[in-house]
Design a protein around this motif. Structure first.
Motif, PDB file in Angstrom:
ATOM      1  N   LEU A  44       0.849  -1.195   0.000  1.00 53.04           N
ATOM      2  CA  LEU A  44       0.000   0.000   0.000  1.00 53.04           C
ATOM      3  C   LEU A  44       0.887   1.250   0.000  1.00 53.04           C
ATOM      4  CD1 LEU A  44      -2.191  -1.197   3.026  1.00 53.04           C
ATOM      5  CD2 LEU A  44      -2.620  -1.707   0.622  1.00 53.04           C
ATOM      6  N   ASP A  46       0.953   4.340  -1.437  1.00 53.62           N
ATOM      7  CA  ASP A  46       0.430   5.691  -1.203  1.00 53.62           C
ATOM      8  C   ASP A  46      -0.043   5.857   0.231  1.00 53.62           C
ATOM      9  OD1 ASP A  46      -1.020   5.897  -4.522  1.00 53.62           O
ATOM     10  OD2 ASP A  46       0.979   6.410  -3.755  1.00 53.62           O
ATOM     11  N   THR A  47      -0.692   4.813   0.749  1.00 51.95           N
ATOM     12  CA  THR A  47      -1.143   4.859   2.144  1.00 51.95           C
ATOM     13  C   THR A  47       0.046   5.055   3.073  1.00 51.95           C
ATOM     14  OG1 THR A  47      -2.765   3.203   1.462  1.00 51.95           O
ATOM     15  CG2 THR A  47      -2.601   3.697   3.815  1.00 51.95           C
ATOM     16  N   ALA A  50       1.264   8.590   2.926  1.00 46.36           N
ATOM     17  CA  ALA A  50       0.356   9.501   3.626  1.00 46.36           C
ATOM     18  C   ALA A  50       0.520   9.356   5.139  1.00 46.36           C
ATOM     19  CB  ALA A  50      -1.082   9.207   3.203  1.00 46.36           C
ATOM     20  N   ALA A  63      -7.129  11.934   2.825  1.00 49.70           N
ATOM     21  CA  ALA A  63      -6.357  11.274   1.762  1.00 49.70           C
ATOM     22  C   ALA A  63      -5.925   9.879   2.189  1.00 49.70           C
ATOM     23  CB  ALA A  63      -5.141  12.121   1.415  1.00 49.70           C
ATOM     24  N   ALA A  64      -5.546   9.745   3.470  1.00 53.70           N
ATOM     25  CA  ALA A  64      -5.091   8.433   3.945  1.00 53.70           C
ATOM     26  C   ALA A  64      -6.214   7.405   3.844  1.00 53.70           C
ATOM     27  CB  ALA A  64      -4.584   8.541   5.373  1.00 53.70           C
ATOM     28  N   HIS A  67      -6.686   6.516   0.125  1.00 51.78           N
ATOM     29  CA  HIS A  67      -5.608   5.638  -0.369  1.00 51.78           C
ATOM     30  C   HIS A  67      -5.783   4.232   0.169  1.00 51.78           C
ATOM     31  CE1 HIS A  67      -3.439   8.666  -2.427  1.00 51.78           C
ATOM     32  NE2 HIS A  67      -3.072   9.343  -1.353  1.00 51.78           N
ATOM     33  N   ARG A  70      -8.660   2.283  -1.498  1.00 59.62           N
ATOM     34  CA  ARG A  70      -8.353   1.955  -2.887  1.00 59.62           C
ATOM     35  C   ARG A  70      -7.271   0.887  -2.974  1.00 59.62           C
ATOM     36  NH1 ARG A  70      -4.369   3.993  -5.719  1.00 59.62           N
ATOM     37  NH2 ARG A  70      -4.085   5.608  -4.133  1.00 59.62           N
ATOM     38  N   GLU A  71      -6.178   1.098  -2.233  1.00 56.17           N
ATOM     39  CA  GLU A  71      -5.035   0.195  -2.377  1.00 56.17           C
ATOM     40  C   GLU A  71      -5.314  -1.186  -1.800  1.00 56.17           C
ATOM     41  OE1 GLU A  71      -1.814   2.634  -0.742  1.00 56.17           O
ATOM     42  OE2 GLU A  71      -1.021   2.642  -2.787  1.00 56.17           O
TER      43      GLU A  71
END
Lengths: 389, 260, 340
Positions: A44, A46-47, A50, A63-64, A67, A70-71
């Protein structure tokens, strides 16, 4: 006639390459594995980014959440979710199920990630959950090393693990204790053998040494297996003892601490005898005679001449026995019970049974530190040991 | 005087203790029944028969020999070359290299085994003969280097100069002066490397898959997983192999080799 | 000399696979696999015209992970235990089963997962020597009752199955076991139960041990693998097997991800789980098939009274999900408990 630098280096290079590639790098990588924390960042990314940017207070920014939802969905779809699920579940049981459930619901969470996640499971609304994820975002973690000494990292700081889960401190203490006991017994038993052989003429001593070298050259596994067979409930030792009237019923010897100590002493005794013999062989026989002529009795001769002079050899043997004993795996595994297992068997457990390479590496690091500390200690106490080893 | 007798008596008991397990296994391996009683109720060769006809045990024996031979070759070549370079060459960091060489010996084998497993797994080297040979070599080669270095100790460089002054090329000098000198050391190192590989267990436990099981690994499986009295016969075979290697090592030592 | 080295190198690297590889199926070995080879693998090979190789392994999926990671897959179809299957599926080391080739509805409930098609069932239950103990415990509560049924007991070493058994003995209903065991209070309850029985308990690691112990009288009542118990009973041993105390699980056929023979592997699995071949297999070896038509066939049930699938409606299916989530934690607790 010393050759120049380059051709000589070319001779050493292949071995050096092997040592680096097949030892130094793997060991280095293992040390790294003990502190690396890449599962979340890999699955993950992007997570993780973030989370790392977030300061850890309260809940992370929207945002976290987005992400993560989605991830997780992508990771499940592409079947990359196993490792991060296992990593988080190790820190807190139940997170694996949470991650999988969240991943399966990823589609529905797209519109309102934050609201959707909290609605899916209350844990997504708890700061503690997100702090745990932040802690796992890497790149490094103290999780495995702390666990390996029964410590936990909480928001309140580092605390002891609950008693129902604390196994490693006992494990290390037990390993040290068994190793120390085995070493002591080996030194006590090695002394008479080494002294007697050293006093014999060369040829006779050679035959006696053969009796020591024979087990020395026999594989540890073969010797331990021999004890496994001998100590069986229906085995020869029990049968002989019953026949001789020493005991009424056969004793349960396999799976006991007694069996472990017995077999380990047997396996390691030659390592204690050989260095002691080497040193005692070199002792000048004139010295005890001189002491006798000065009026010293046998005990005094032993305590004040023989013992101090032979000590470095005996201690060298003892140190070697201790170092070997601390890392032992086979003997406790074959003849010991669940309360006799040493560190090595847990390293093996975390490699093969439950792949938890972080724990295996952490335990290996601690074992290495233990052996390193002992080596340094012995070196400091016995100046002569450094030369001998 | 009584002190001497007591000490001698204790020594005899300890020596008896040292050799008795193998002495006890020997007759058990010839026992007719699966019950482990001494003296055996009946005598038979069935366990040896099983050892030499069973697919699993034959494969283990074959693997043991193949891996040991490969390890010995690789270790002896690399180790001898390195020892020559270390002795005759002026290499900076010689001490560091020797320290690195000693590391596989002083590191607990389970740590080395775990490290190799973790490193070889993503490379696909676990469960292969190649990976196993590499692992065995790394713990055997230090002994080869030590043995060859020992045989070079006190080597008089004037011998080489004398050979050169008599018209020998460096290659000829090497072949006829150095080689005979290090031969016993190389032999001793090779024997020790073979023995180390043949008896090796823990690296094999981590690195070998079912197709690469060696005799020690197979014995462990037979003790742990499915009890098989053939292990007594296998243990005796390994033991006899070790004895042969011990004799070979003694022979090499008499000729000037050995590990000091 | 060079020839010799070349031969050695060939031997060394004999593990390297041939370019076009034959379909390879891997199972647990032993007599069962010998029968599988004759009754399942060879007929498929004959019908499909391509050879089928089989190997055995020790249910350690480490090599499978390694070969998938190294992209050098040498196994196609593997018999896998439930937890390894689940974890492996999540980790992407097994292919998703192609349900258009393998009919999903032919299996018992719980007999399929995303990456696995049910192969055989296994289980544990209470058993004891009938001659020595004509009256034995009929359920786990009685297993715990040392007044009525004195003597030592044997349980499997490890948290899995043991903790469920502890809760079942304390009166927890089968349907509630995993819910209760998932709570801190439930876990404490299970370990307290084990404490109560501890002075009379022995733990076994190898499957044969409880049978050796019951046979020699060292242990009065034990929990052991029903397959072995059934074999012992058929062999004439006077064992009583208490089916009401059954805990069971299924092993599955799975396809290794990245296998070059994926399509053939799916077809092989369809064959391995089809009715006729399995019927044939039950005739020569007492297996517990997961294919419903065979497991529920009255004729086969009559012919194999000790077939486990006759009794699964009474038993507790071991929850793979639960142990994947809580296994590490509970096994560590168990080890700590053992060492206290």
């Amino acid at each position: 006639m010393r050759r120049g630098g380059l051709p000589a280096f070319l001779l050493v290079a292949p071995l050096l390459a092997l040592l680096v590639l097949s030892f130094a790098l793997p060991v280095g990588r293992m040390l790294w594995t003990a502190v690396a924390d890449r599962e979340l960042a890999d699955a993950l990314p992007d997570t993780a980014a973030a989370l790392r940017a977030w300061d850890g207070d309260g809940l992370p920014p929207d945002a976290a959440f987005a992400h993560l939802a989605r991830e997780l969905g992508a990771a499940l779809e592409e079947r990359r979710i196993g490792l991060v699920a296992q990593r988080l579940n190790f820190e807190e049981p139940g997170l694996r199920a949470l991650l999988l459930r969240t991943a399966r619901a990823a589609e529905r969470l797209r519109d309102d990630p934050r609201g959707g996640l909290v609605a899916l499971d209350a844990r997504w609304g708890e700061p503690a959950t997100w702090r745990l994820l932040k802690g796992a975002a890497g790149p490094l973690t103290a999780l495995y090393l702390l666990r390996a000494v029964d410590l936990r990292l909480t928001p309140a700081g580092i605390v002891d693990a609950p008693a129902e889960e604390a196994i490693f401190r006992t494990l290390f203490l037990r390993t040290l204790w068994i190793a120390a006991l085995v070493t002591l017994i080996c030194i006590v038993l090695a002394y008479p053998v080494a002294a007697t052989l050293a006093a014999l003429p060369e040829r006779l001593a050679g035959y006696g040494l053969l009796l020591v070298l024979v087990p020395f050259w026999t594989s540890v596994l073969v010797r331990t297996t021999a004890w496994f067979v001998l100590l069986q409930r229906e085995g020869p030792l029990n049968a002989a003892a019953v026949a001789l009237g020493l005991i009424e019923h056969p004793l349960q010897m396999i799976g006991t601490r007694f069996a472990v100590i017995l077999a380990m002493v047997h396996v390691l005794l030659p390592f204690a005898i050989l260095p002691a013999y080497a040193v005692m062989r070199r002792l000048d026989p004139a010295l005890p005679k001189a002491a006798a002529s000065l009026g010293a009795g046998p005990l005094a001769r032993f305590l004040r001449v023989h013992l101090p002079l032979s000590f470095p050899g005996v201690a060298a043997g003892g140190a070697m026995v201790f170092l070997l004993a601390v890392g032992f795996y086979i003997t406790p595994a074959l003849v010991g019970g669940p309360r006799d297992q040493m560190v090595a068997s847990f390293i093996a457990f975390f490699i093969s049974q439950t792949p938890n390479w972080g724990m295996a590496a952490a335990l290996s690091v601690l074992l290495l530190a233990m052996t390193g500390a002992v080596t340094l200690l012995v070196r400091a106490v016995l100046p002569g040991f450094a030369r001998r080893a | 005087m009584t002190g001497r007798v007591l000490v001698g008596g204790a020594a005899a008991l300890v020596l008896l203790f040292l050799v008795s397990p193998m002495l006890a296994i020997l007759p058990l391996s010839f026992s007719d029944s699966e019950i482990l009683r001494l003296p055996p109720e009946g005598w038979s060769l069935r366990w040896y028969e099983r050892l030499f006809t069973s697919d699993r045990w034959l494969l283990a024996a074959r693997n043991s020999v193949v891996v040991a031979v490969a390890t010995t070759l690789l270790g002896t070549v690399l180790g001898t070359l390195a020892a020559l370079g270390l002795h005759f060459g002026r290499i900076p960091g010689r001490g560091a290299i020797l320290a690195l060489l000693a590391m596989p010996v002083v590191t607990p084998s389970v740590v080395t085994a775990a490290a190799l497993f973790l490193a070889y797994s993503p490379l696909g080297l676990t469960g292969t003969m190649a990976g196993l040979v590499l692992g065995h070599t790394i713990i055997s080669v230090p002994f080869v280097v030590l043995a060859v270095l020992a045989s070079l100790r006190g080597f008089d460089a004037t011998l080489l100069r004398a050979a050169a002054s008599l018209g020998a090329t460096p290659a000829q000098a090497f072949r006829r002066v150095v080689l005979p000198l290090i031969a016993p050391g190389v032999a001793a190192g090779a024997v020790f490397a073979f023995a180390t590989s043949f008896d090796e267990f823990i690296l094999t436990l981590f690195l070998a898959g079912p197709g690469q099981f060696t005799l020690p690994r197979q014995i462990y499986a037979a003790v742990r997983d499915v009890w098989d009295p053939t292990i007594c016969a296998a243990a005796v075979v390994l033991f006899l192999a070790s004895m042969l290697l011990l004799l070979a090592s003694e022979a090499a030592r008499r000729r000037g080799g050995g590990l000091g | 000399m060079t020839r010799w080295i070349a031969a050695l190198a060939a031997l060394l690297f004999a593990a390297a696979p041939a370019a076009a590889r034959d379909l390879t199926v891997v199972a647990g070995g032993g007599a069962l696999q010998d029968h599988m080879r004759r009754v399942l693998f060879e007929p498929f090979a004959r019908a499909s015209g391509a050879p089928v190789l089989d190997q055995s392994y020790d249910y350690n999926i480490g090599p499978i992970r390694a070969m998938v990671q190294a992209r050098n897959v040498t196994w196609d179809v593997v018999l896998v235990e439930a937890p390894d299957l689940r974890q492996g599926c999540d980790d992407g080391i097994f292919e998703r089963i192609d349900w258009s080739v393998v009919p999903r509805d032919r299996f018992l409930p719980g007999g399929t997962t995303e990456c696995g098609a049910g192969a055989i069932g296994w289980g544990v239950a209470v058993f004891y020597d009938e001659r020595r103990n004509p009256q034995g415990p009929a359920n786990f509560a009685e297993f715990w009752d040392v007044q009525r049924f004195p003597g030592r007991r044997a349980l499997r070493m490890g948290a899995r199955m043991t903790l469920e058994i502890a809760l079942l003995s304390d009166g927890v209903a089968q349907a509630d076991v995993y819910r209760v065991l998932g709570t801190a209070e439930g876990q404490r309850r299970a370990f307290a139960r084990l404490d109560a029985l501890r002075p009379h308990l022995m733990f076994w690691r190898g499957g044969q041990q409880p049978f050796d112990w019951v046979g020699s009288g060292e242990v009065a009542y034990a929990v052991g693998f029903v397959g072995r118990a059934a074999n012992a009973i058929r062999g004439g041993q006077p064992l009583a097997l208490r089916w009401d105390t059954l805990l069971y699980a299924y092993d599955y056929w799975a396809v290794v991800r990245g296998s070059p023979n994926r399509d053939a592997a799916m077809r092989l699995i369809a064959h391995l789980t089809a009715e006729e071949p399995l019927r044939e297999l039950t005739r020569v070896w007492p297996i517990n098939p997961v294919t419903a038509a065979v497991a529920r066939d009255p004729a086969i049930r009559a012919a194999n009274p000790l077939m486990m699938t006759n009794f699964t409606d009474r038993g507790l299916q071991i929850s793979t999900e639960f142990w994947l989530d809580n296994g590490t934690d509970l096994e560590q607790r168990f080890t700590a408990w053992l060492n206290r």
